[in-house]
Scaffold this active site. Structure first.
Site, PDB file in Angstrom:
ATOM      1  CB  CYS A 144      -0.790   0.022   1.248  1.00 36.68           C
ATOM      2  SG  CYS A 144      -1.831   1.599   1.574  1.00 36.68           S
TER       3      CYS A 144
ATOM      4  CB  CYS B 118      -4.568  -0.493   2.638  1.00 37.30           C
ATOM      5  SG  CYS B 118      -4.604   0.530   3.947  1.00 37.30           S
TER       6      CYS B 118
END
Ligand code: MSP
Length: 511
Positions: A127, A144
């Protein structure tokens, strides 16, 4: 507590401008710094900016700028904002500062030589928002949990830090120092993480993918991972600004962060320190998150609260008061303008501000501002003194324990006792009887003493207001380390206080 303390905020990413969240942590640490200085301790307070990595390179590219140029601009905005907010930091560090870059390379070389950095292949979900890989079990619906975006799958050869090797040592450390991570809820969260086997940490990025970072000292095809770079600021900055006594300060290092960056600070950072044979910080202090109303604060929702806008609209002192009074350390809080205005009007405008102007107005009206010294004390005067002495003991204890909202609550109890004292002694009624004028003088002197004590107690939280009250009274506000000012001994014969002033004009809202 030792006579030295080292206090830090996180280094803020330069891909956003200062908002409520950054401001809270910075104001909180500023208050703790001022409190510790007032208690007679030597303080190093460090803040700064985190400038390397994908996120920043992307933000610079989006604005058609070179990363360095872009970082210079936003780092400047952070620094100027804190200056304009009167933040009493001692050192502002940028991860692009030369001494920091040198320090990071030295640490990487040390840990590499020790055999705790190795080369390997790795594929994982990355991420960019968090600048880290996510294990499958950490994702929520494949996204995420923080940024609500799907991570990208990245597979490449990289350098790894043998974090797994330090898992037991870290657990031992948490057992040995139960207050290492405060409050306990976050410590338990970390203990939970340590129940699963710790993975090694990927600490490099190939330059083919990312150039904007610190080059590894042992392989110039790679730059180091942003967290490995940024966390080291806590030591590089301290050694830079206190080269002679950095160790003594490090022994009392207190980091302040929000819960979003718990894992890097509670797992990556201490294991890095253990690998470098360095002592671990004294406390990691973790606060909750500010939401705006019911929602997360975000640019896309258009609900970002900016410190300088708040200052221009309502003044900084009210904003500081609200943030510190409202958030219970460790818990989340909601910011709403309504709640802000309600608290401002109740506690500051009607509360503190009204008390100050009322006392000064009576002093002016009855004695042309001259404090009447030497009068006989009565039990009710001594009771008010006792209320302040109790507030001081409790506020100091609460602040040491980071319960700043309790500290303010205790101080406001003393203010309520002062209001009650005015109602019960009723100087405005007594004045009608000429034979009671001496007593009115003593009541007002007691009230001026109460204002002086108030200023002294609120100084770490609202430094400008404390200074204004001191100036209105025309006396020095001593630090908390000095003996408490004695009631009936703070004003010399013939001393005059200023005309009343309105410290916190009421905020009128359209309804
Ligand atoms: N650059 C990293 C930290 C590196 S430290 C070695 C980073 N930067 S950040 O700009 O995202 O800042 C995160 C921090 O800002 C939080 O830990 C907290 O201190 C503050 N906050 C940002 N938003 C916040 C809220 N909404 N509420 C409370 N504080 C928050 O992470």
């Amino acid at each position: 507590m030792s006579d030295r303390v080292y206090l830090t905020t996180p280094l803020y990413y330069v891909n956003a401008e200062p908002h409520l969240g950054h401001t809270y942590t910075t104001v909180l640490v500023d208050t703790v710094a001022r409190f510790n200085r007032s208690m007679g301790r030597e303080v190093v307070f460090q803040t700064g900016t985190d400038e390397h990595g994908d996120k920043i390179a992307e933000a610079a590219a989006a604005g058609n700028a070179q990363p360095r140029q872009y970082a210079d601009r936003v780092a400047g905005i952070f620094r100027d904002t804190w200056d304009e907010c009167g933040i009493s930091y001692d050192h502002f560090i940028r991860t692009t500062d030369d001494y920091h870059v040198t320090f990071v390379r030295k640490m990487l070389a040390r840990i590499h030589e020790k055999g705790d950095i190795y080369f390997g292949k790795y594929g994982g979900n990355y991420c960019t928002g968090c600048e880290r890989f996510y294990a499958d079990r950490e994702l929520v619906d494949g996204k995420c949990p923080d940024h609500l975006v799907e991570p990208v799958w990245i597979e490449e050869e990289n350098y790894f830090f043998r974090m797994s090797r330090y898992q037991n040592q870290l657990r031992q450390l948490l057992d040995d120092s139960p207050d290492l991570i405060r409050p306990a809820g976050y410590r338990n969260e970390v203990l939970g993480l340590l129940r699963e086997p710790l993975e090694d940490l990927c600490i490099s990025r190939p330059k083919s993918r990312l150039e904007w970072g610190i080059e590894l000292p042992f392989d110039d095809n790679y730059v180091t991972y942003v967290w490995f770079d940024a966390l080291l600021n806590y030591l590089s900055g301290l050694e830079h600004c206190r080269p002679k006594d950095s160790e003594a300060f490090w022994a009392e290092a207190n980091h302040f962060i929000a819960k979003d960056i718990l894992k890097p600070h509670a797992v990556f950072w201490p294991t890095m320190l253990l690998a470098a044979d360095l002592p671990v910080y004294r406390h990691l202090n973790v606060h909750g998150y500010w939401n705006v109303g019911q929602s997360k604060m975000s640019k896309s929702l258009g609900n970002v609260i900016r410190p300088l806008e708040m200052r221009d609209r309502y003044g900084l002192e009210g904003f500081r008061y609200f943030l510190l009074r409202e958030m219970v350390f460790g818990m989340d809080s909601a910011f709403t303008e309504d709640a802000f205005v309600t608290r401002f009007n109740a506690d500051l405008s009607n509360g503190l501000g009204n008390l100050v102007s009322r006392v000064l107005a009576m002093q002016k009206r009855y004695f042309d501002g001259e404090v009447q010294t030497g009068g006989q004390r009565r039990p009710e005067d001594r009771e008010l003194a006792a209320a302040f002495s109790e507030a001081e003991t409790r506020a100091v204890e609460a602040t040491e324990g980071l319960a700043l909202h309790n500290a303010l609550e205790e101080i406001w109890k003393a203010l309520a006792a002062t209001d009650k004292y005015i109602v019960e002694t009723a100087p405005f009624k007594l004045w009608k009887d000429e034979s009671a004028h001496t007593r009115v003088g003593t009541i007002l002197e007691t009230l001026c003493d109460a204002l002086l004590h108030t200023a002294r107690l609120i100084a770490p939280f609202m430094p400008e207001t404390a200074a204004r009250i001191g100036a209105l009274l025309g006396v020095e506000i001593g630090p908390l380390a000095h003996p408490t000012p004695m009631w009936g001994k703070n004003f010399r014969k013939g001393h005059r206080v200023s005309e009343p002033a309105r410290l916190f004009p009421r905020i009128e809202t359209e309804t």
